[in-house]
Design a protein around this motif. Structure first.
Motif, PDB file in Angstrom:
ATOM      1  N   ASP A  43       0.817  -1.215   0.000  1.00  9.05           N
ATOM      2  CA  ASP A  43       0.000   0.000   0.000  1.00  9.05           C
ATOM      3  C   ASP A  43       0.855   1.272   0.000  1.00  9.05           C
ATOM      4  OD1 ASP A  43       0.985  -0.200   2.523  1.00  9.05           O
ATOM      5  OD2 ASP A  43      -0.948  -0.111   3.545  1.00  9.05           O
ATOM      6  N   THR A  44       2.056   1.149  -0.580  1.00 13.02           N
ATOM      7  CA  THR A  44       2.967   2.285  -0.665  1.00 13.02           C
ATOM      8  C   THR A  44       3.360   2.480  -2.129  1.00 13.02           C
ATOM      9  OG1 THR A  44       3.827   1.768   1.531  1.00 13.02           O
ATOM     10  CG2 THR A  44       5.153   3.232   0.151  1.00 13.02           C
ATOM     11  N   ARG A  71      -4.992   7.479  -2.676  1.00 18.71           N
ATOM     12  CA  ARG A  71      -5.392   7.094  -1.307  1.00 18.71           C
ATOM     13  C   ARG A  71      -6.828   6.559  -1.299  1.00 18.71           C
ATOM     14  NH1 ARG A  71      -1.996  11.648   0.944  1.00 18.71           N
ATOM     15  NH2 ARG A  71      -0.199  10.520   1.743  1.00 18.71           N
ATOM     16  N   SER A  72      -7.681   7.157  -2.106  1.00 18.86           N
ATOM     17  CA  SER A  72      -9.060   6.652  -2.164  1.00 18.86           C
ATOM     18  C   SER A  72      -9.120   5.279  -2.833  1.00 18.86           C
ATOM     19  CB  SER A  72      -9.971   7.644  -2.903  1.00 18.86           C
ATOM     20  OG  SER A  72      -9.662   7.665  -4.280  1.00 18.86           O
ATOM     21  N   HIS A  73      -8.032   4.886  -3.478  1.00 16.52           N
ATOM     22  CA  HIS A  73      -7.959   3.562  -4.100  1.00 16.52           C
ATOM     23  C   HIS A  73      -7.238   2.567  -3.176  1.00 16.52           C
ATOM     24  CE1 HIS A  73      -8.428   0.971  -7.551  1.00 16.52           C
ATOM     25  NE2 HIS A  73      -7.180   0.577  -7.420  1.00 16.52           N
ATOM     26  N   GLY A  74      -6.992   2.934  -1.925  1.00 18.91           N
ATOM     27  CA  GLY A  74      -6.418   2.017  -0.951  1.00 18.91           C
ATOM     28  C   GLY A  74      -4.938   2.160  -0.686  1.00 18.91           C
ATOM     29  N   MET A  75      -4.293   3.134  -1.306  1.00 23.05           N
ATOM     30  CA  MET A  75      -2.867   3.326  -1.038  1.00 23.05           C
ATOM     31  C   MET A  75      -2.727   4.156   0.241  1.00 23.05           C
ATOM     32  SD  MET A  75      -0.991   1.818  -3.326  1.00 23.05           S
ATOM     33  CE  MET A  75      -2.150   0.463  -3.389  1.00 23.05           C
ATOM     34  N   ARG A  76      -2.035   3.606   1.240  1.00 14.83           N
ATOM     35  CA  ARG A  76      -1.860   4.291   2.527  1.00 14.83           C
ATOM     36  C   ARG A  76      -0.819   5.401   2.405  1.00 14.83           C
ATOM     37  NH1 ARG A  76       1.813   3.616   6.205  1.00 14.83           N
ATOM     38  NH2 ARG A  76       2.566   1.713   5.217  1.00 14.83           N
TER      39      ARG A  76
END
Length: 190
Positions: A43-44, A71-76
């Motif tokens: 997620d990076t 980020r809205s697609h799951g990337m922290r």
């Protein structure tokens, strides 16, 4: 050779789908400024972004918008890194982007025959078809670009003149069509 995973390709497409903050009719992919996406963990992600010119004020807005979308697609953790080499040129604008610029009332940059640095020349400001073959530039374009005059995006006439080398943004010049008398922006060749 750098291989791209399917997730990196998906994230590249998402980052490229962000509208340009100064020309919202174009996406960053159509503008050609999103260069690559690299996953550094599940997620990076790191995105390489090239500004249209050094000091472009829109680069911060582009970075924030890319971070929000990823980020809205799951990337922290999303890092947007500015990459200056290879430099962006107007050759990086896609054919779809050029079409959208024209439909939006902005004359797209002319297509150059060769890549590389653009030598600047001084000349008259008119680009009517009769003078185009004589090497008259008017806006610092190369001789190769002169094969195609700056055409009015409203009526298509090549009988246009330069009013100002700068317009609403530093990337555009202000021109006027001498046929339909409408002013219009021209995305300058870089």
């Amino acid at each position: 050779m750098v291989t791209t995973t399917s997730l990196e390709a998906e994230l590249l497409e998402l980052a490229g789908s962000v509208p340009d903050p100064e020309l919202p009719v174009l996406t960053l992919q159509e503008l050609g400024v999103v260069r690559a996406v690299h996953l550094h963990g599940p997620d990076t992600v790191e995105v390489e972004l090239t500004p249209t010119y050094t000091g472009c004020p829109a680069i911060e807005a582009m970075s924030v918008d890319i971070e929000r979308v990823l980020r809205s697609h799951g990337m922290r953790e999303v890092t947007v890194r500015t990459v200056l080499s290879p430099a962006w040129t107007t050759d990086d604008i896609s054919p779809e982007g050029r079409r959208k610029l024209r439909e939006f009332g902005i004359a797209p940059p002319r297509v150059r025959a060769a890549s590389g640095p653009v030598p600047l020349t001084l000349g008259p400001t008119r680009t009517e078809e009769a003078s185009a073959g004589n090497g008259a530039a008017g806006n610092g374009a190369t001789d190769a670009a002169l094969a195609e005059p700056v055409r009015c995006p409203h009526c298509g006439s090549a009988d246009t003149e330069l009013l100002s080398r700068f317009s609403s943004t530093a990337c555009k010049a202000l021109r006027r069509c001498l046929a339909c008398r409408e002013p219009f922006d021209h995305f300058k060749e870089l």
